[in-house]
Design a protein around this motif. Sequence first.
Motif, mmCIF file in Angstrom:
data_model
loop_
_atom_site.group_PDB
_atom_site.id
_atom_site.type_symbol
_atom_site.label_atom_id
_atom_site.label_comp_id
_atom_site.label_asym_id
_atom_site.label_seq_id
_atom_site.Cartn_x
_atom_site.Cartn_y
_atom_site.Cartn_z
ATOM 1 N N THR A 91 -0.977 -12.855 -9.612
ATOM 2 C CA THR A 91 0.385 -12.676 -10.134
ATOM 3 C C THR A 91 0.801 -11.225 -9.939
ATOM 4 N N ARG A 92 -0.120 -10.303 -10.202
ATOM 5 C CA ARG A 92 0.173 -8.873 -10.021
ATOM 6 C C ARG A 92 0.467 -8.568 -8.548
ATOM 7 N N GLN A 93 -0.426 -8.985 -7.676
ATOM 8 C CA GLN A 93 -0.252 -8.618 -6.257
ATOM 9 C C GLN A 93 0.979 -9.283 -5.639
ATOM 10 N N GLN B 295 4.232 -7.847 -7.125
ATOM 11 C CA GLN B 295 4.474 -6.482 -6.617
ATOM 12 C C GLN B 295 4.935 -6.534 -5.168
ATOM 13 N N HIS B 296 4.340 -7.466 -4.442
ATOM 14 C CA HIS B 296 4.735 -7.631 -3.043
ATOM 15 C C HIS B 296 6.210 -8.073 -2.973
ATOM 16 N N ALA B 297 6.577 -9.031 -3.846
ATOM 17 C CA ALA B 297 7.980 -9.498 -3.875
ATOM 18 C C ALA B 297 8.918 -8.344 -4.238
ATOM 19 N N ILE C 81 13.103 -4.120 -3.173
ATOM 20 C CA ILE C 81 13.435 -2.685 -3.206
ATOM 21 C C ILE C 81 13.487 -2.153 -1.766
ATOM 22 N N GLY C 82 12.641 -2.712 -0.910
ATOM 23 C CA GLY C 82 12.575 -2.265 0.489
ATOM 24 C C GLY C 82 13.865 -2.503 1.260
ATOM 25 N N MET C 83 14.764 -3.288 0.705
ATOM 26 C CA MET C 83 16.052 -3.494 1.391
ATOM 27 C C MET C 83 16.920 -2.231 1.318
ATOM 28 N N ALA D 105 20.606 -8.535 9.798
ATOM 29 C CA ALA D 105 19.676 -9.681 9.831
ATOM 30 C C ALA D 105 18.313 -9.268 9.273
ATOM 31 N N LYS D 106 17.899 -8.059 9.607
ATOM 32 C CA LYS D 106 16.575 -7.614 9.142
ATOM 33 C C LYS D 106 16.558 -7.461 7.612
ATOM 34 N N VAL D 107 17.607 -6.830 7.089
ATOM 35 C CA VAL D 107 17.655 -6.612 5.639
ATOM 36 C C VAL D 107 17.703 -7.972 4.915
ATOM 37 N N ASP E 164 -11.627 4.593 -4.448
ATOM 38 C CA ASP E 164 -10.709 4.706 -5.610
ATOM 39 C C ASP E 164 -9.864 3.455 -5.809
ATOM 40 N N SER E 165 -10.294 2.349 -5.228
ATOM 41 C CA SER E 165 -9.511 1.109 -5.325
ATOM 42 C C SER E 165 -10.167 0.166 -6.327
ATOM 43 N N PRO E 166 -9.694 0.152 -7.571
ATOM 44 C CA PRO E 166 -10.401 -0.631 -8.598
ATOM 45 C C PRO E 166 -10.358 -2.143 -8.369
ATOM 46 N N ASN E 167 -9.343 -2.612 -7.640
ATOM 47 C CA ASN E 167 -9.184 -4.071 -7.519
ATOM 48 C C ASN E 167 -9.851 -4.691 -6.288
ATOM 49 N N SER E 168 -10.151 -3.859 -5.289
ATOM 50 C CA SER E 168 -10.583 -4.413 -3.992
ATOM 51 C C SER E 168 -11.814 -5.314 -4.064
ATOM 52 N N ILE F 151 -9.034 -13.087 -1.836
ATOM 53 C CA ILE F 151 -7.592 -12.777 -1.897
ATOM 54 C C ILE F 151 -7.323 -11.750 -0.799
ATOM 55 N N LYS F 152 -8.082 -10.662 -0.835
ATOM 56 C CA LYS F 152 -8.029 -9.669 0.243
ATOM 57 C C LYS F 152 -9.163 -9.978 1.211
ATOM 58 N N ARG F 153 -8.870 -9.872 2.501
ATOM 59 C CA ARG F 153 -9.896 -10.175 3.494
ATOM 60 C C ARG F 153 -10.559 -8.911 4.026
ATOM 61 N N SER G 17 -10.827 -4.397 3.392
ATOM 62 C CA SER G 17 -10.571 -3.339 2.410
ATOM 63 C C SER G 17 -9.393 -2.472 2.858
ATOM 64 N N ASN G 18 -8.893 -1.652 1.934
ATOM 65 C CA ASN G 18 -7.757 -0.770 2.239
ATOM 66 C C ASN G 18 -8.079 0.139 3.434
ATOM 67 N N ASP G 19 -9.281 0.737 3.426
ATOM 68 C CA ASP G 19 -9.644 1.670 4.506
ATOM 69 C C ASP G 19 -9.825 0.946 5.838
HETATM 70 N N1 BYC Z 1 2.276 1.523 -3.474
HETATM 71 O O1 BYC Z 1 -7.025 -1.348 -6.336
HETATM 72 P P1 BYC Z 1 -5.920 -1.171 -5.350
HETATM 73 C C1 BYC Z 1 6.988 -4.634 3.202
HETATM 74 C C2 BYC Z 1 -1.570 0.346 -6.616
HETATM 75 S S1 BYC Z 1 6.575 -4.765 1.568
HETATM 76 C C3 BYC Z 1 2.309 1.370 -4.811
HETATM 77 O O2 BYC Z 1 -6.320 -0.885 -3.956
HETATM 78 P P2 BYC Z 1 -4.913 -3.767 -4.606
HETATM 79 C C4 BYC Z 1 8.343 -4.365 3.634
HETATM 80 C C5 BYC Z 1 -2.102 -1.047 -6.871
HETATM 81 O O3 BYC Z 1 -1.051 -1.959 -7.122
HETATM 82 C C6 BYC Z 1 5.017 -3.914 1.464
HETATM 83 N N2 BYC Z 1 1.202 1.016 -5.518
HETATM 84 O O4 BYC Z 1 -4.928 -2.426 -5.442
HETATM 85 C C7 BYC Z 1 9.449 -4.677 2.836
HETATM 86 C C8 BYC Z 1 -3.017 -0.807 -8.052
HETATM 87 O O5 BYC Z 1 -2.252 -0.665 -9.239
HETATM 88 P P3 BYC Z 1 -2.238 -1.804 -10.419
HETATM 89 C C9 BYC Z 1 4.249 -4.321 0.281
HETATM 90 C C10 BYC Z 1 0.052 0.839 -4.835
HETATM 91 O O6 BYC Z 1 -3.864 -4.631 -5.150
HETATM 92 C C11 BYC Z 1 10.747 -4.345 3.232
HETATM 93 C C12 BYC Z 1 -3.564 0.577 -7.772
HETATM 94 O O7 BYC Z 1 -2.651 1.200 -6.893
HETATM 95 N N3 BYC Z 1 3.058 -4.999 0.698
HETATM 96 O O8 BYC Z 1 6.087 -4.691 3.910
HETATM 97 O O9 BYC Z 1 -6.277 -4.337 -4.467
HETATM 98 C C13 BYC Z 1 10.951 -3.706 4.454
HETATM 99 C C14 BYC Z 1 -4.952 0.551 -7.169
HETATM 100 O O10 BYC Z 1 -4.948 -0.007 -5.852
HETATM 101 C C15 BYC Z 1 -0.005 0.984 -3.440
HETATM 102 C C16 BYC Z 1 2.279 -5.638 -0.165
HETATM 103 O O11 BYC Z 1 2.537 -5.655 -1.334
HETATM 104 C C17 BYC Z 1 1.147 1.342 -2.755
HETATM 105 N N4 BYC Z 1 1.169 1.533 -1.425
HETATM 106 O O12 BYC Z 1 -4.495 -3.293 -3.122
HETATM 107 C C18 BYC Z 1 9.855 -3.432 5.271
HETATM 108 C C19 BYC Z 1 1.090 -6.347 0.439
HETATM 109 N N5 BYC Z 1 -1.283 0.737 -3.059
HETATM 110 O O13 BYC Z 1 -1.481 -2.976 -9.839
HETATM 111 C C20 BYC Z 1 8.559 -3.767 4.887
HETATM 112 C C21 BYC Z 1 0.283 -7.116 -0.565
HETATM 113 C C22 BYC Z 1 -1.970 0.467 -4.160
HETATM 114 O O14 BYC Z 1 -3.673 -2.179 -10.655
HETATM 115 N N6 BYC Z 1 -0.517 -6.262 -1.387
HETATM 116 N N7 BYC Z 1 -1.180 0.529 -5.231
HETATM 117 O O15 BYC Z 1 -1.542 -1.152 -11.555
HETATM 118 C C23 BYC Z 1 -1.741 -5.787 -1.029
HETATM 119 O O16 BYC Z 1 -2.245 -6.039 0.049
HETATM 120 C C24 BYC Z 1 -2.495 -4.978 -2.060
HETATM 121 O O17 BYC Z 1 -1.902 -5.190 -3.329
HETATM 122 C C25 BYC Z 1 -2.514 -3.454 -1.730
HETATM 123 C C26 BYC Z 1 -3.239 -2.726 -2.893
HETATM 124 C C27 BYC Z 1 -3.322 -3.222 -0.451
HETATM 125 C C28 BYC Z 1 -1.124 -2.884 -1.588
#
Ligand code: BYC
Length: 327
Positions: free
Chosen positions: A48-50, A53-55, A60-62, A83-85, A217-221, A229-231, A233-235
């Motif tokens: 729900t969090r991920q 946040q993605h949504a 906001i990205g618009m 069209a992109k927005v 430093d990624s507590p959720n990975s 859920i994630k395939r 890691s961030n790095d």
């Molecule tokens: N910005 O343990 P971690 C798009 C937070 S939309 C802000 O590594 P996780 C587009 C993270 O939430 C792009 N916060 O977390 C749209 C966590 O905090 P909480 C969006 C960040 O979830 C319009 C804390 O830091 N994409 O593409 O395992 C126009 C620790 O991080 C960020 C997605 O959302 C950040 N960059 O991994 C154009 C993709 N990074 O929640 C383009 C889906 C980390 O514990 N999401 N945090 O308080 C993911 O893949 C993962 O959630 C992330 C983070 C890789 C982003």
Amino acid sequence: MANNEAQLHAVPSEEEAAGQQRFDKIIQEDSRIEPRDWMPEGYRKTLTRQVSQHAHSEIIGMQPEANWITRAPSLKRKSILIAKVQDEAGHGLYLYSAAETLGTPRDTLNDQLLEGKAKYSSIFNYPARTWADMGAIGWLVDGAAICNQVPLCRTSYGPYGRAMVRICKEESFHQRQGWEILYELSHGTEEQKQMAQDAVNRFYGPALQMFGPPDADSPNSKQSMAWNIKRFSNDELRQRFVDMIVPQVEALGLTLPDPDLKWNEERGHYDFGELDWDEFKSVIRGNGPCNAQRMERRIEAHEEGAWVREAAAVYAAKQAQKKAEVA
Ligand code: BYC
């Protein structure tokens, strides 16, 4: 015994134990969890969090790009940007729908954003200063998004993975349009080339930070990877992205603003310099250059849209009443 301590030591019911067993088996077989399946509360919460946040990030990205719709340099560029927005709004809607299947209503998720309780991607707190920024956002930001999101098509939660398939197809088009803007500029006048280089210089670091903090430093990975859920890691994904864009920037005739960037024969990857993680933390805490402006605009848009939501609710109620009368 205190109440929560009692809960901690509570023996799972037979139903829960069977649910957990089935859940573990699905994850182990690399298959999919669907909304009606039993799932651990932590899994539901993390998703729900991920997903929300993605949504929020899509919505906001618009804003940075919408800022350039009225100033696009030609009718064709304007229609492509609109069209992109619009696509980004669509992505937000698919993702809110996927998030809702986990049990939290969309209104609640939206409130969390408007009240500043939910995060959205750090990248959208940077300003889009020139037309070249539309190119850099498309190429680097959508490029990073694809790199991060293609593996999410195989995420373990069915509705999220299915939403990602369509989103990734559209993001590929977005990246191409960004690349094309930069290519035109970098092959134009010296001033246009400089404008393209300046945009790449400003967006490179923040785009790399989109992948999240370093693994250490990624507590959720760790847990998110164990649940499929994630395939990656961030790095790992950040490295994959750097390896992908180095030859692309060469083809553009531009450079990346990192003196430490060089091919490492032994690793078979590009080495790159340390990113500014203090800046990243400051941006996600709300202190980036545009955080306040982005939230103000979102709240304003939500308030201005109240009449649409009311009208839709009245229409839905009328339709339901008509149906009931017929029945
Ligand atoms: N910005 O343990 P971690 C798009 C937070 S939309 C802000 O590594 P996780 C587009 C993270 O939430 C792009 N916060 O977390 C749209 C966590 O905090 P909480 C969006 C960040 O979830 C319009 C804390 O830091 N994409 O593409 O395992 C126009 C620790 O991080 C960020 C997605 O959302 C950040 N960059 O991994 C154009 C993709 N990074 O929640 C383009 C889906 C980390 O514990 N999401 N945090 O308080 C993911 O893949 C993962 O959630 C992330 C983070 C890789 C982003």
